[in-house]
Design an enzyme around this catalytic site. Structure first.
Site, short mmCIF file in Angstrom:
data_model
loop_
_atom_site.label_atom_id
_atom_site.label_comp_id
_atom_site.label_asym_id
_atom_site.label_seq_id
_atom_site.Cartn_x
_atom_site.Cartn_y
_atom_site.Cartn_z
N ASP A 78 0.79 -1.23 0.00
CA ASP A 78 0.00 0.00 0.00
C ASP A 78 0.83 1.28 0.00
OD1 ASP A 78 -2.11 -1.75 0.27
OD2 ASP A 78 -3.08 -0.62 1.87
N ASP A 79 0.20 2.34 -0.50
CA ASP A 79 0.56 3.75 -0.33
C ASP A 79 1.56 4.31 -1.33
OD1 ASP A 79 -1.11 3.46 1.80
OD2 ASP A 79 0.29 4.13 3.33
N HIS A 129 -6.21 3.20 -4.36
CA HIS A 129 -6.16 3.45 -2.91
C HIS A 129 -6.54 4.89 -2.59
CE1 HIS A 129 -5.31 2.09 1.06
NE2 HIS A 129 -4.11 2.62 1.21
N HIS A 133 -5.54 9.39 0.45
CA HIS A 133 -5.39 8.53 1.61
C HIS A 133 -6.05 9.14 2.85
CE1 HIS A 133 -3.73 5.60 4.41
NE2 HIS A 133 -3.38 4.88 3.36
N HIS A 225 3.52 -2.01 3.32
CA HIS A 225 3.58 -0.66 2.75
C HIS A 225 4.93 -0.42 2.07
CE1 HIS A 225 0.47 -0.32 5.87
NE2 HIS A 225 -0.05 0.64 5.13
#
Length: 257
Positions: A78-79, A129, A133, A225
């Protein structure tokens, strides 16, 4: 599913100037509420909201299962993408012949299209995503949720050279029935997780490895991440976990769509 706390100032700096979005955080659990009812009408996405006129809707329920079956594991990252950490994660995945799902923040994809293309070229899958965020986006309006999802979809698709995200993961698990149906109408299966490695909090490589080994019976989808700060611990944990998972008889796959 738990929301991640703290460590989001780097997003605020990027997004604040470009979009005027304030990144919020909360410690509340959202799994029970977000996995619940779907009695709202199916959202209608504008044809111009995102590329792809041949999009086929998918199931709006939150998926955890692996295409690799009962002994399958889904590695989700993620991210990112991030110019320092994404290449290191990609190197490890290539070394161990593992495919993963990269849940990308729209502005990060827009800023690093070369990395998005490298992820796709290596055979990994893309996941929306959101744009900024915002882990409290489930508390905002449907119009806001729509912009976060559809704008990120467009950013990621453009950065990839035309490859669309196949999943949508709400930041911190902040799903709503509306956001799930909207993503599904765009062909993006809502994506949850079973094992939160807590790598974002940098608890130490040993702690990350221990969390996966302890919680793997909870289900196949593991959360890591590749952005948001120093991800040395994540990289080292993956270096230990990928061969360990193979030794335990697990195979690597993608989440079911």
């Amino acid at each position: 599913m738990t929301r991640h706390r703290g460590g989001r100032s780097w997003y605020s700096k990027v997004i604040g100037a470009a979009l005027g979005v304030t990144v919020l955080a909360t410690g509340a659990s959202v799994w029970t509420a977000q996995a619940g009812g779907t009695d709202e009408p199916t959202p209608k996405a504008s044809a111009s909201a995102a590329p792809g006129s041949d999009v086929k809707p998918v199931d709006a329920s939150i998926v955890h299962a692996s295409e690799a079956g009962k002994r399958g594991v889904n590695i989700t990252i993620d991210d990112g993408p991030d110019p320092v950490w994404t290449p290191r994660v990609l190197d490890l995945l290539r070394q161990y012949k593992v495919k993963a799902t990269f849940c990308m923040v729209g502005t990060q994809a827009q800023a690093h299209p070369d990395l998005v293309k490298k992820v796709v070229a290596a055979g990994h899958r893309l996941c929306d995503h959101s744009v900024s965020h915002n882990t409290a986006m489930d508390k905002d309006t449907q119009a806001y949720q729509s912009r976060q999802i559809l704008d990120a979809e467009r950013m990621i698709t453009k950065a990839s050279g035309g490859v669309r995200p196949m999943y949508y993961r709400a930041p911190g698990g902040a799903f709503t029935p509306y956001s799930r149906k909207l993503a599904a109408s765009r062909g993006m299966r809502p994506l949850g997780w079973n094992v939160d490695t807590k790598d974002f909090e940098r608890p130490g490589t040993d702690a990350i490895v221990a969390t996966v080994q302890r919680e793997l019976p909870n289900g196949p989808t593991l959360l890591f991440h590749d952005a948001g700060g120093d991800r040395t611990q994540t990289v080292e944990a993956l270096r230990r976990l990928l061969p360990w998972l193979k030794q335990q008889g697990y195979s690597f796959g993608f989440p079911v769509r």
